[in-house]
Write an enzyme that holds these catalytic residues in place. Structure first.
Site, PDB file in Angstrom:
ATOM      1  N   GLY A 174       0.846  -1.202   0.000  1.00 48.16           N
ATOM      2  CA  GLY A 174       0.000   0.000   0.000  1.00 48.16           C
ATOM      3  C   GLY A 174       0.877   1.248   0.000  1.00 48.16           C
ATOM      4  N   ASP A 203       5.300  -9.725   6.734  1.00 50.77           N
ATOM      5  CA  ASP A 203       4.796 -10.934   6.067  1.00 50.77           C
ATOM      6  C   ASP A 203       5.719 -11.405   4.938  1.00 50.77           C
ATOM      7  OD1 ASP A 203       2.703 -10.533   7.732  1.00 50.77           O
ATOM      8  OD2 ASP A 203       1.228 -10.016   6.204  1.00 50.77           O
ATOM      9  N   ARG A 248      -1.185 -12.224   6.569  1.00 53.20           N
ATOM     10  CA  ARG A 248      -2.548 -12.026   6.032  1.00 53.20           C
ATOM     11  C   ARG A 248      -2.827 -12.914   4.827  1.00 53.20           C
ATOM     12  NH1 ARG A 248      -6.047  -8.178   6.804  1.00 53.20           N
ATOM     13  NH2 ARG A 248      -6.776  -8.522   4.683  1.00 53.20           N
TER      14      ARG A 248
HETATM   15  O1  F6P Z   1       2.060  -5.454   7.840  1.00 52.79           O
HETATM   16  C1  F6P Z   1       1.316  -6.609   7.651  1.00 52.79           C
HETATM   17  C2  F6P Z   1       0.787  -7.117   8.965  1.00 52.79           C
HETATM   18  O2  F6P Z   1       1.821  -7.494   9.809  1.00 52.79           O
HETATM   19  C3  F6P Z   1      -0.182  -8.266   8.735  1.00 52.79           C
HETATM   20  O3  F6P Z   1       0.378  -9.514   8.908  1.00 52.79           O
HETATM   21  C4  F6P Z   1      -1.236  -7.996   9.756  1.00 52.79           C
HETATM   22  O4  F6P Z   1      -2.493  -8.377   9.281  1.00 52.79           O
HETATM   23  C5  F6P Z   1      -1.215  -6.549   9.935  1.00 52.79           C
HETATM   24  O5  F6P Z   1       0.079  -6.110   9.640  1.00 52.79           O
HETATM   25  C6  F6P Z   1      -1.664  -6.151  11.314  1.00 52.79           C
HETATM   26  O6  F6P Z   1      -1.284  -4.834  11.603  1.00 52.79           O
HETATM   27  P1  F6P Z   1      -2.206  -3.799  12.370  1.00 52.79           P
HETATM   28  O7  F6P Z   1      -2.871  -4.518  13.491  1.00 52.79           O
HETATM   29  O8  F6P Z   1      -1.247  -2.765  12.792  1.00 52.79           O
HETATM   30  O9  F6P Z   1      -3.167  -3.294  11.362  1.00 52.79           O
END
Ligand code: F6P
Length: 429
Positions: A174, A203, A248
């Site tokens: 993003g 990830d 994710r």
């Molecule tokens: O940056 C990816 C990640 O680590 C994913 O694995 C996870 O879903 C997400 O970030 C969670 O981050 P936050 O709770 O800060 O949105």
């Protein structure tokens, strides 16, 4: 068949006319490239066509640079979720700009792209070597972070007003897409702005990047959780240790955690579907045979088993159901109905593994990423990320790096190693 859509051409702001101030350096020549393919049969397919195989530009210092360091201001921004090594990268960029090129103005934008939009009221920090000298000892980001897009025109306005020539954007897909939009907006406005991305995702899911920084540290940290799960499971009658890890859409953290700790018996990742019935029956057999079991599940696994919500996070990602809690309850329920007493311990170390400082190897990796990002920016390259490919630092266009997510190939070697270690069947449906 060779993939003919691989265009690794990097955009440039213009001709490099200024001699680099780096003395005694082994400069990288324009012709130096790193092959995309590393297997002979893939290369042969290109040679058979009489075509040059795809290759990425080699990263590193150039003899002539685009920007005059004495007139240059730079900016750094960190976006998205935390990741070990963010501060190392910030530190490396600041030190490289100062000491290798003599740049004296470096802004650190606060709280992700929010900090580039004036109405949000986040004043940028001015970063000097003294400000960053110890920051690699801390987890997190001294700049703060946030999720979500901001208006590229507003961000370019801020950069223009501060006379920023290079923006270093540290983040996941993003963030990198956002960086691409900033670069395009600058071109639209005729502004000589270089935008260099440093791919960051715990990830490890950025394409054309073999490994993102912080991933190794996170896996090493996850070992503490799988170890605890195994210790607990072994110490109880029908003990079950269940660990949920981040991931994710890509289960790399889970897969590598299993390889690091080969006591794990089941690895569940988003790329490999499973049914609850099949998984529970395999778990039951494992308990009958060995009286204990350890399970690692990635957060994006088994999403089809739970009710979907329409909710999204600030990055626009669909909000996932909690597969850890879901499995915990389903396992308890299953064995209760079967009249079997179990001892299940559930561990979710998600945020603990990404908020720690980088380990030694990641620190060195981050230092080199920062250096190479600075070299790329100084040479006027833009709309690109610094990547690591076949053990070398390279340049990849943002459009390619964000074209798809890197995922585990269920038919590939990594997943075969995981299956060989856990002993779980390839087919879990
Ligand atoms: O940056 C990816 C990640 O680590 C994913 O694995 C996870 O879903 C997400 O970030 C969670 O981050 P936050 O709770 O800060 O949105």
């Amino acid at each position: 068949m060779p993939d003919t859509n691989l265009d690794f051409t990097i955009s440039r702001l213009g001709e490099c006319r200024i001699p680099s101030p780096m003395s005694g350096e082994r400069f990288v020549a324009e012709h130096e490239h790193v092959l995309y393919h590393s297997r002979l049969e893939e290369l042969k397919a290109w040679m058979a066509k009489g075509a040059e195989p795809p290759a990425m530009e080699a990263a590193g210092p150039r003899e002539k640079i685009f920007f005059d360091p004495s007139q240059l201001a730079c900016g750094i921004v960190t976006c998205g979720g935390l990741c070990p090594g963010l501060n190392d990268v910030i530190r490396s960029i600041v030190l490289s700009l100062y000491h290798l090129y003599g740049v004296r103005k470096v802004y650190g934008f606060r709280f992700g792209y929010e900090g580039l939009v004036q109405k949000n009221g986040h004043k940028p920090l001015e970063l000097t070597p003294d400000d960053v000298v110890h920051i690699h000892e801390m987890g997190g980001s001294i700049l703060g972070s946030s999720r979500g897009p901001q208006d590229p025109a507003e961000m370019v306005r801020t950069l223009k007003e501060l006379k920023v020539g290079i923006l270093f954007s540290i983040g996941g897909d993003g963030t990198l897409r956002g960086a691409g939009k900033i670069a395009e907006e600058a071109v639209r406005q005729g502004l000589a702005l270089s935008v260099v991305g440093i791919p960051k995702t715990i990830d490890n899911d950025v394409s054309f990047v073999q490994k993102t920084f912080g991933f190794e540290t996170a896996v090493a940290e996850a070992r503490r959780a799988t170890d605890a799960a195994n210790t607990e499971a072994e110490a109880a009658r029908n003990g079950i240790g269940l660990v949920k890890l981040m991931g994710r859409d890509s289960g790399f953290i889970a897969a590598y955690s299993v390889l690091v700790d080969s006591q794990v018996n089941f690895c569940l990742v988003p790329e490999v579907p499973f049914t609850l019935e099949r998984f529970l029956s395999l778990l039951q057999k494992r308990l009958e045979r060995r009286n204990h079991a350890v399970i690692v599940v990635a957060e994006g696994a088994g999403q089809d088993l739970m009710a979907k919500t329409a909710e999204r996070d600030a990055s626009g990602n669909a909000k996932f159901g909690d597969i850890g809690i879901f499995l915990r309850d389903a396992i308890k329920d299953h064995f209760k109905k079967a009249g079997t007493e179990i001892n299940l311990k559930y561990i979710d170390p998600s945020y603990m593994i990404r908020s720690v400082p980088a380990d030694a190897h990641d620190s060195a990796f981050c230092l080199m990423l920062g250096q190479n990002a600075v070299h790329a920016g100084m040479s006027g390259r833009t709309n690109m990320v610094v990547a690591h490919w076949n053990h070398q630092f390279t340049h990849v266009p943002i459009a390619l790096a964000t074209s798809s997510r890197k995922k585990i190939d269920p038919e590939g070697k990594l997943w075969s190693c995981v299956l060989a270690s856990t002993g779980q069947p390839r087919e879990m449906r």
